[in-house]
Write a protein that holds these residues in place. Structure first.
Motif, PDB file in Angstrom:
ATOM      1  N   ILE A 188      48.105  80.061  32.352  1.00 15.86           N
ATOM      2  CA  ILE A 188      48.448  78.788  32.979  1.00 15.86           C
ATOM      3  C   ILE A 188      48.953  77.809  31.913  1.00 15.86           C
ATOM      4  N   PRO A 189      50.275  77.736  31.711  1.00 12.54           N
ATOM      5  CA  PRO A 189      50.832  76.704  30.819  1.00 12.54           C
ATOM      6  C   PRO A 189      50.708  75.337  31.495  1.00 12.54           C
ATOM      7  N   SER A 190      50.430  74.299  30.706  1.00 13.55           N
ATOM      8  CA  SER A 190      50.193  72.975  31.291  1.00 13.55           C
ATOM      9  C   SER A 190      50.352  71.910  30.227  1.00 13.55           C
ATOM     10  N   GLN A 191      50.489  70.672  30.692  1.00 15.62           N
ATOM     11  CA  GLN A 191      50.441  69.534  29.776  1.00 15.62           C
ATOM     12  C   GLN A 191      49.165  68.734  29.969  1.00 15.62           C
ATOM     13  N   GLY A 192      48.175  69.350  30.583  1.00 15.19           N
ATOM     14  CA  GLY A 192      46.858  68.736  30.597  1.00 15.19           C
ATOM     15  C   GLY A 192      46.425  68.111  31.902  1.00 15.19           C
ATOM     16  N   SER A 193      46.976  68.539  33.018  1.00 15.18           N
ATOM     17  CA  SER A 193      46.522  68.037  34.310  1.00 15.18           C
ATOM     18  C   SER A 193      45.037  68.334  34.495  1.00 15.18           C
ATOM     19  N   ILE A 194      44.281  67.328  34.909  1.00 20.63           N
ATOM     20  CA  ILE A 194      42.844  67.500  35.129  1.00 20.63           C
ATOM     21  C   ILE A 194      42.591  68.593  36.161  1.00 20.63           C
ATOM     22  N   GLU A 195      43.365  68.555  37.255  1.00  8.91           N
ATOM     23  CA  GLU A 195      43.189  69.528  38.325  1.00  8.91           C
ATOM     24  C   GLU A 195      43.478  70.948  37.835  1.00  8.91           C
ATOM     25  N   SER A 232      52.888  68.811  23.440  1.00 10.30           N
ATOM     26  CA  SER A 232      51.953  67.687  23.400  1.00 10.30           C
ATOM     27  C   SER A 232      51.634  67.320  21.959  1.00 10.30           C
ATOM     28  N   ALA A 233      51.266  66.053  21.766  1.00 12.39           N
ATOM     29  CA  ALA A 233      50.841  65.595  20.453  1.00 12.39           C
ATOM     30  C   ALA A 233      49.534  66.282  20.056  1.00 12.39           C
ATOM     31  N   ARG A 234      49.309  66.386  18.742  1.00  6.86           N
ATOM     32  CA  ARG A 234      48.149  67.122  18.218  1.00  6.86           C
ATOM     33  C   ARG A 234      46.839  66.644  18.840  1.00  6.86           C
ATOM     34  N   ASP A 235      46.624  65.325  18.900  1.00  6.60           N
ATOM     35  CA  ASP A 235      45.372  64.799  19.449  1.00  6.60           C
ATOM     36  C   ASP A 235      45.201  65.203  20.909  1.00  6.60           C
ATOM     37  N   SER A 236      46.306  65.233  21.632  1.00  6.74           N
ATOM     38  CA  SER A 236      46.242  65.630  23.037  1.00  6.74           C
ATOM     39  C   SER A 236      45.940  67.119  23.172  1.00  6.74           C
ATOM     40  N   ARG A 256      42.283  67.441  22.541  1.00 11.72           N
ATOM     41  CA  ARG A 256      41.524  66.855  23.660  1.00 11.72           C
ATOM     42  C   ARG A 256      41.554  67.764  24.887  1.00 11.72           C
ATOM     43  N   ASN A 257      42.716  68.317  25.197  1.00 16.80           N
ATOM     44  CA  ASN A 257      42.828  69.145  26.402  1.00 16.80           C
ATOM     45  C   ASN A 257      42.162  70.502  26.249  1.00 16.80           C
ATOM     46  N   LEU A 258      42.296  71.124  25.083  1.00 17.75           N
ATOM     47  CA  LEU A 258      41.630  72.401  24.879  1.00 17.75           C
ATOM     48  C   LEU A 258      40.109  72.211  24.858  1.00 17.75           C
ATOM     49  N   THR A 259      39.665  71.086  24.313  1.00 19.12           N
ATOM     50  CA  THR A 259      38.236  70.768  24.336  1.00 19.12           C
ATOM     51  C   THR A 259      37.762  70.526  25.766  1.00 19.12           C
ATOM     52  N   ALA A 260      38.604  69.851  26.559  1.00 19.81           N
ATOM     53  CA  ALA A 260      38.252  69.605  27.965  1.00 19.81           C
ATOM     54  C   ALA A 260      38.117  70.915  28.725  1.00 19.81           C
ATOM     55  N   TYR A 261      39.003  71.868  28.434  1.00 20.44           N
ATOM     56  CA  TYR A 261      38.914  73.178  29.090  1.00 20.44           C
ATOM     57  C   TYR A 261      37.616  73.871  28.693  1.00 20.44           C
ATOM     58  N   ARG A 262      37.294  73.840  27.407  1.00 23.71           N
ATOM     59  CA  ARG A 262      36.062  74.480  26.942  1.00 23.71           C
ATOM     60  C   ARG A 262      34.840  73.824  27.583  1.00 23.71           C
ATOM     61  N   GLU A 263      34.855  72.506  27.677  1.00 20.51           N
ATOM     62  CA  GLU A 263      33.726  71.804  28.294  1.00 20.51           C
ATOM     63  C   GLU A 263      33.631  72.114  29.786  1.00 20.51           C
ATOM     64  N   GLN A 319      48.639  72.832   9.167  1.00 17.49           N
ATOM     65  CA  GLN A 319      48.787  72.054  10.398  1.00 17.49           C
ATOM     66  C   GLN A 319      48.253  72.822  11.604  1.00 17.49           C
ATOM     67  N   ILE A 320      48.516  74.112  11.645  1.00 19.77           N
ATOM     68  CA  ILE A 320      48.008  74.927  12.753  1.00 19.77           C
ATOM     69  C   ILE A 320      46.492  75.070  12.645  1.00 19.77           C
ATOM     70  N   GLU A 321      46.012  75.275  11.423  1.00 17.96           N
ATOM     71  CA  GLU A 321      44.573  75.436  11.219  1.00 17.96           C
ATOM     72  C   GLU A 321      43.810  74.165  11.550  1.00 17.96           C
ATOM     73  N   GLN A 322      44.440  73.017  11.377  1.00 21.60           N
ATOM     74  CA  GLN A 322      43.786  71.754  11.714  1.00 21.60           C
ATOM     75  C   GLN A 322      43.393  71.713  13.188  1.00 21.60           C
ATOM     76  N   VAL A 323      44.253  72.242  14.024  1.00 22.17           N
ATOM     77  CA  VAL A 323      43.953  72.307  15.454  1.00 22.17           C
ATOM     78  C   VAL A 323      43.004  73.461  15.752  1.00 22.17           C
ATOM     79  N   ARG A 324      43.229  74.567  15.082  1.00 19.45           N
ATOM     80  CA  ARG A 324      42.401  75.756  15.284  1.00 19.45           C
ATOM     81  C   ARG A 324      40.922  75.467  14.984  1.00 19.45           C
ATOM     82  N   GLU A 325      40.667  74.748  13.898  1.00 22.99           N
ATOM     83  CA  GLU A 325      39.288  74.465  13.499  1.00 22.99           C
ATOM     84  C   GLU A 325      38.552  73.629  14.531  1.00 22.99           C
ATOM     85  N   LYS A 326      39.289  72.759  15.231  1.00 22.11           N
ATOM     86  CA  LYS A 326      38.652  71.849  16.174  1.00 22.11           C
ATOM     87  C   LYS A 326      38.576  72.411  17.592  1.00 22.11           C
TER      88      LYS A 326
END
Length: 380
Positions: free
Chosen positions: A195-202, A221-225, A228-235, A335-342
């Motif tokens: 499911i590719p997405s730009q972060g829709s809550i639904e 999407s920007a790095r922070d987004s 945030r979205n991958l963390t939201a999916y995990r949560e 740069q990729i690892e910065q996102v990977r670590e989080k």
């Protein structure tokens, strides 16, 4: 980590100054801008670039669907996937994605993927999307029904893949007396669904449901987004009572690698700035037509895009936001690892040709990424 090479297949011969006389490179741009001879050459070039990815060691190659736009020349991505099947032997082929609500009979999509799955002997990955807002202007489908049509089309396709036919289907949007898929899918129980997405809550809530556990791929999407979205999916998976596997989390981004930072920026600038400023420009009513998404998701998506499609983006801004990954092999890896670590994402979808970037630079970029970045990503 699984690593893919993805292409939008833009029309690089676009007369950009003239195209700016129109509201967008989508839907309203006259097709007289397209030269069939040049376009035919473009298809050949893009297919060559993707097919070469197998020998370079990529796990997969990706294509997708867009309509009536110079941004991506793949209104029928199944045709490109079929060509790639014949040019490769082992690499996965991901159609990221197929816009389910835009078709009047989802069985057509079920059949397409079943054929591709057989032709490739099980190398197909299905990316299911709703399609961005502009696709609804191009297709005439009411965007207010987007979510409902997507969910029903998905359910119908999966049932067609997994249930012996014939059987009837009576739904809100689709009614069929006979669902009886020929050919059946090659993979069991069916090809993987992403499911590719730009972060829709639904979308996050729907994809993470335990009986689906679909990989969620955050795009453009920007790095922070992204974080945030991958963390939201995990949560969200935790709320459902399970821990997300790394394979359920993915990030897609344009990447350019060179031997120095200065050279990387110099060579990538025209391609990336054309992608975000010329090919991706969309009036807000075209990007987010009324009814397309909820108010909460609209605010979230607008934040994720950080002005993409609505204001000019310099290369420096794109790099600072982390929307693109540009630099030396070492800095790109960092740069990729910065996102990977989080986020602990397990799939990276690299876009190594973008905008007006010519074949020579795209090929050099791909080869350097494969030789010096990809092995390190896998080690870590």
């Amino acid at each position: 980590m699984k690593i893919m090479n993805f292409s939008l297949m833009p029309y690089r011969h676009l007369d950009i100054p003239e195209s700016h006389k129109h509201r967008s490179a989508w839907v309203v741009l006259p097709n007289t801008f397209y030269d069939p001879e040049k376009g035919a050459n473009e298809y050949e070039s893009f297919i060559n670039l993707l097919a070469e990815s197998e020998d370079l060691g990529f796990d997969g190659i990706g294509v997708n669907e867009h309509h009536q736009t110079a941004y991506g020349m793949m209104p029928a991505p199944n045709l490109i996937a079929s060509a790639l099947i014949q040019r490769t032997k082992k690499v996965k082929i991901a159609i990221l994605g197929r816009a389910l609500p835009l078709v009047n009979n989802p069985i057509n999509i079920a059949e397409e993927f079943a054929m591709l799955d057989n032709l490739s002997r099980g190398r197909i990955i299905c990316g299911f999307v709703r399609g961005i807002g502009a696709e609804y202007h191009a297709s005439g489908v009411n965007p207010a029904f987007s979510h409902d049509r997507f969910h029903e089309a998905h359910d119908l396709i999966v049932k067609a893949w997994t249930t012996p036919g014939p059987f009837p289907w009576e739904g809100e949007h689709y009614n069929l007396n006979y669902v009886n898929l020929w050919p059946r899918v090659y993979q069991t129980p069916h090809p993987p669904i992403w499911i590719p997405s730009q972060g829709s809550i639904e979308t996050i809530e729907w994809a993470a449901v335990p009986e689906r556990r679909y990989p969620f791929l955050i795009t453009f999407s920007a790095r922070d987004s992204v974080i945030r979205n991958l963390t939201a999916y995990r949560e969200q998976t935790k709320k459902y009572g399970y821990e997300a596997d790394e394979s359920q989390l993915g990030w897609a981004a344009p990447v350019y690698v060179a031997d120095t930072e200065e050279r990387a920026k110099e060579e990538a600038r025209a391609g990336l700035e054309s992608l975000f400023n010329d090919y991706l420009t969309l009036p807000v009513e075209m990007l987010l037509p009324p009814g397309y998404t909820s108010a909460a998701s609209m605010k979230k998506m607008m934040g994720a895009r950080a002005g993409i499609g609505m204001e000019r983006q310099s290369l420096e801004k794109l790099i600072a936001l982390g929307t693109v990954v540009v630099g030396t092999p070492k800095s790109v890896l960092e740069q990729i690892e910065q996102v990977r670590e989080k986020t602990r994402f397990g799939t990276f979808v690299s876009m190594l040709q973008f905008g007006t970037l010519p074949d020579e630079l795209a090929r050099r970029n791909t080869e350097l990424f494969a030789a010096e970045v990809m092995p390190e990503l896998r080690k870590r």
